[in-house]
Write a protein that holds these residues in place. Structure first.
Motif, PDB file in Angstrom:
ATOM      1  N   PHE A 284       0.844  -1.203   0.000  1.00 43.63           N
ATOM      2  CA  PHE A 284       0.000   0.000   0.000  1.00 43.63           C
ATOM      3  C   PHE A 284       0.877   1.249   0.000  1.00 43.63           C
ATOM      4  N   GLY A 286       0.415   5.843  -0.429  1.00 43.76           N
ATOM      5  CA  GLY A 286      -0.433   7.008  -0.673  1.00 43.76           C
ATOM      6  C   GLY A 286      -0.038   7.671  -1.980  1.00 43.76           C
ATOM      7  N   GLU A 317      -7.905   9.286   0.900  1.00 43.03           N
ATOM      8  CA  GLU A 317      -7.072   9.467   2.099  1.00 43.03           C
ATOM      9  C   GLU A 317      -6.715  10.952   2.210  1.00 43.03           C
ATOM     10  N   SER A 319      -3.920  13.652   4.054  1.00 43.00           N
ATOM     11  CA  SER A 319      -2.701  13.832   4.834  1.00 43.00           C
ATOM     12  C   SER A 319      -2.548  15.321   5.149  1.00 43.00           C
ATOM     13  N   ARG A 327      -5.252   6.134  -0.998  1.00 42.04           N
ATOM     14  CA  ARG A 327      -4.447   5.017  -0.488  1.00 42.04           C
ATOM     15  C   ARG A 327      -4.636   3.884  -1.487  1.00 42.04           C
ATOM     16  N   SER A 373      -4.173  -0.544   6.760  1.00 41.97           N
ATOM     17  CA  SER A 373      -3.135  -0.392   5.740  1.00 41.97           C
ATOM     18  C   SER A 373      -2.354   0.894   5.946  1.00 41.97           C
ATOM     19  N   ASN A 374      -2.752   1.682   6.962  1.00 40.08           N
ATOM     20  CA  ASN A 374      -2.090   2.949   7.228  1.00 40.08           C
ATOM     21  C   ASN A 374      -1.731   3.006   8.718  1.00 40.08           C
TER      22      ASN A 374
END
Length: 585
Positions: A284, A286, A317, A319, A327, A373-374
Motif C-alpha cells: 500500500f 499514498g 485518504e 494527509s 491510499r 493499511s495505514n
C-alpha cells in the motif's frame, strides 16, 4: 515469439511490423522490454490442408502481474511454457506452470534462444524434466529471433491443444469478461471469451454481476488491433463495444448474458460463469497530486485505470502534509512503479507516491480484529492485544555458489528457512517464509545484486502472524508527521529511526531556530538529530571593551531565538516523504 507467429500466419505483413514485440502495445512495455498487460490476438493457420483459427493471449512473466496470467489461463485450453535456454527455469516459470496445471491446461514446453552462444540446451531440458516431470522428447527447441522450429510449434499447438468444448443451450449466450478498457469514444470495451451462443451488433445484453444492461454497439476480434465482425461465436475470443460510460458497470470476471426470449429475462435465473477470485493487494502507498487542484482528475484516472488493471485498489485518504489523495493497493513494487508511470504518462498528472507499506491485522482486547493499511489507523496501544503481519511463501532459484550470501540476506530480513532443494548439481531452490514488510522496499534489488543477476524469485501470500511490532513515529520540532509513521518490528525500530532522522537532517532547510528531529515509539525517543539554527553575528561591530558587553548581546539573541522557537513553524519539503524509500547509503 508472438511476432514470428504473426508473420507465419500472415496476420501482419512485414511492412506492418514496425518494431519488435508487436503485442507489447504500451510505450512503457517497449522501453522496459517487459510485458505488463495481457494482449489477445486471432490468427488463421493452415495445417494439412485445413484452416484453423488460433486465439492467442500473450501474458506477462513477472510475479507482480501473476493476476494477468491467472485470468488468461482461465480463458484458454492450453499454454506454451517458454523457458530461456541461456538462463534455465526461473522461479516465476514454476509458479505459472503450476497455475496452468491447476486449470487442467495442455502444456507445450519450449526452449527459446537456442541461437545464442550462451545457450545450454541439454542442461535446461534436464532442469525442466527434473522440476516439472516433462519428458525430454516432448520439449521443443526453438529460436524466436531467427524463426527456427516456430512453424513446428504452431503444428504442435494444432495437434495437442483441444478445441473449445461444445456449447449447451443454443438459445442462451454467455461470455466471460477477461479484460476491459475504457475508450473515450466507444465507452467500455469488454474483452471476452465466448463460452456459448453468439453475439452481434444491436443485441441487448446484461452483465450478470452488476445487473447493468446495454445494447451491443460493435463486436469483433483482435488482429492485433480491433477488427469489426458481423458476429462472434462460441469458443472465440473477441471484443464487445458496450457504449457504457460508468466504469463500475463492467468488472473483470463478470459474465455477459443474453437469451433469445429477452422479454422474459426478469423471470429467468441465469447462472454466471465461474469468475475470478478477488485479488488481495499486499503493498500500500499514498498517491497525492503535487497540485491539489488535480485531485478530481486523479480520481477519474484511477477509476479508468482500475478497469484496465483490476489488481489495483484505491480509497480516499487525507494527509495534513500532502492534502487529499488516495491510499492505493498494489501486488508488488514493480506494479506500484508501473501504475505511477501510467498515471503520469497517460493522464498527464504530476504525483507524489509515499513510502510503500503493507497491511496488518490488529487484534484488540475485546476480540475485534481490524485490518489496517495505514499506521495512523492503529488504535491506542493499550487496547491492542497483538499486531499480526503478513508472511509470504518465497521461492528463490539461484546458482549454488550464491547460497551462503542469499541465506544470510534472508536471515537478516527475519526469514524462516523451510526447505532447500537442488534442481541439478548447479542450481538450488530455496523455500523461505519471509515477512512481507521485509520484501517490500529493496529486497529484489539486493537479491539481484548478491547473485550477480542470476537469482529469480516468486512469492505468494501465506498467512498473518503475530509479531513484536510497534509504530515508529517521526517528530519534527516536537510535532508528529503521520505521513512518515510506519509499523516496524521492534528489533529494527532503533536503526531505522536513526536512518530516517539523518536523511531528514539533510533535506529539511535550516531556520532561524533549532529544529529537533526525533524517532519515537510511544513516549520513548529512540533517535535524535538536530538541525542547527542560522546565527547572525551580533557581536561583529564590537571592537573591544569588557566581555560583559558581548555576553549581553548574545543573551539578548538567545532570548529572541527561544521566543521564535515557540511560534515558529517548520515547512517540511515533499522530498522528505520519500526519504524513507531510499536505501541506506
Amino acid at each position: 515469439m508472438a511476432d514470428r507467429f504473426l508473420e507465419i500466419t500472415g496476420t501482419l505483413t512485414q511492412r506492418e511490423m514496425k518494431h519488435g514485440q508487436m503485442l507489447d502495445t504500451m510505450d512503457l512495455e517497449q522501453e522496459r522490454g517487459i510485458t505488463i498487460k495481457l494482449q489477445p490476438v486471432r490468427m488463421n493457420y493452415r495445417y494439412k490442408g485445413q484452416e484453423y483459427q488460433l486465439n492467442l493471449i500473450d501474458t506477462p512473466g513477472h510475479v507482480d502481474f501473476s493476476y494477468e496470467v491467472s485470468r488468461s489461463l482461465a480463458a484458454c485450453e492450453g499454454a506454451i511454457l517458454v523457458v530461456d535456454a541461456t538462463q534455465g527455469i526461473q522461479a516465476q516459470t514454476l509458479a505459472n506452470c503450476y497455475m496452468a496445471m491447476e486449470n487442467n491446461l495442455e502444456i507445450i514446453p519450449v526452449l527459446n534462444k537456442i541461437d545464442l552462444p550462451a545457450a545450454n540446451v541439454e542442461e535446461c531440458a534436464k532442469e525442466i524434466e527434473n522440476a516439472l516431470g516433462i519428458p525430454r522428447e516432448e520439449i521443443l527447441c526453438i529460436s524466436a529471433k531467427d524463426g527456427t522450429n516456430v512453424a513446428k510449434l504452431l503444428d504442435m499447438v494444432v495437434e495437442k491443444i483441444p478445441p473449445p468444448k461444445a456449447p449447451g443451450d443454443s438459445q442462451e449466450t454467455r461470455a466471460l469478461v477477461f479484460d476491459s478498457v475504457y475508450d473515450p469514444y466507444k465507452g467500455i470495451v469488454a474483452h471476452v471469451r465466448l463460452k456459448q451462443g453468439s453475439l452481434k451488433r444491436g443485441q441487448k445484453v446484461r452483465f450478470l454481476n452488476t445487473k447493468a444492461e446495454t445494447e451491443v454497439m460493435e463486436v469483433g476480434c483482435f488482429k492485433p488491433k480491433y477488427m469489426p465482425l458481423p458476429e462472434i461465436f462460441a469458443g472465440e475470443v473477441g471484443y464487445v463495444v458496450t457504449g457504457m460510460k460508468s466504469v463500475a458497470d463492467a468488472s473483470v470476471g463478470d459474465t455477459i448474458w443474453r437469451h433469445e426470449n429477452w422479454h422474459l429475462r426478469d423471470e429467468m435465473k441465469p447462472i454466471p460463469l465461474p469468475g475470478y477470485k478477488k485479488v488481495i493487494p499486499f503493498v500500500f502507498a499514498g498517491v497525492f497530486c503535487i497540485d491539489g487542484e488535480d485531485y478530481p482528475l486523479l480520481r477519474d484516472a484511477l477509476d479508468k485505470l482500475s478497469l484496465n488493471d483490476s489488481a489495483l485498489t484505491f480509497e480516499p485518504e487525507h494527509s495534513g502534509a500532502l492534502g487529499h489523495g488516495f491510499r492505493c493497493g498494489f501486488l508488488g513494487l514493480l506494479h506500484m512503479d508501473i501504475v505511477q508511470e501510467r498515471l503520469e504518462r497517460e493522464y498527464n498528472l504530476h504525483l507524489i507516491v509515499t513510502a510503500p507499506s503493507v497491511s496488518y491485522e490488529v487484534l484488540k482486547n475485546d476480540g475485534e480484529v481490524l485490518l489496517i493499511s495505514n499506521p495512523s489507523e492503529l488504535p491506542d496501544i493499550i487496547s491492542v492485544k497483538e499486531i499480526r503481519e503478513p508472511f509470504m511463501k518465497v521461492e528463490i532459484l539461484a546458482p549454488k555458489d550464491y547460497i551462503g550470501a542469499l541465506m544470510q540476506m534472508l536471515q537478516d530480513r527475519r526469514g524462516i528457512s523451510r526447505n532447500v532443494t537442488y534442481l541439478d548439481e548447479k542450481r538450488v531452490n530455496l523455500h523461505y517464509e519471509v515477512p512481507m514488510a521485509s520484501i517490500v522496499v529493496d529486497f529484489y534489488d539486493e537479491l539481484k545484486s548478491i547473485s550477480s543477476g542470476y537469482a529469480s524469485m516468486s512469492y505468494e501470500f501465506l498467512e498473518y502472524r503475530a509479531g513484536d511490532l510497534v509504530r515508529l513515529d517521526i517528530l519534527v520540532n516536537h510535532e508528529k508527521l503521520d505521513a512518515l509513521s510506519i509499523i516496524i518490528h521492534r528489533s529494527e525500530a532503533f536503526y531505522h529511526g536513526g536512518q530516517v532522522c539523518k536523511r531528514l537532517k539533510n533535506i529539511i532547510p535550516r531556520a532561524q531556530f533549532e529544529i529537533p528531529l526525533q524517532a519515537a515509539v510511544g513516549a520513548k525517543i529512540l533517535a535524535r538529530e538536530t538541525i542547527a539554527a542560522y546565527r547572525k553575528d551580533v557581536t561583529g561591530y564590537l571592537y573591544g571593551g569588557d566581555v560583559s558587553r558581548k555576553n549581553k548581546l548574545l543573551d539578548k539573541q538567545k532570548k529572541g531565538k527561544k521566543r521564535m522557537k515557540m511560534f515558529g513553524k517548520v515547512e517540511v519539503p515533499q522530498q522528505a516523504f520519500l526519504a524513507v524509500l531510499r536505501k541506506e547509503d
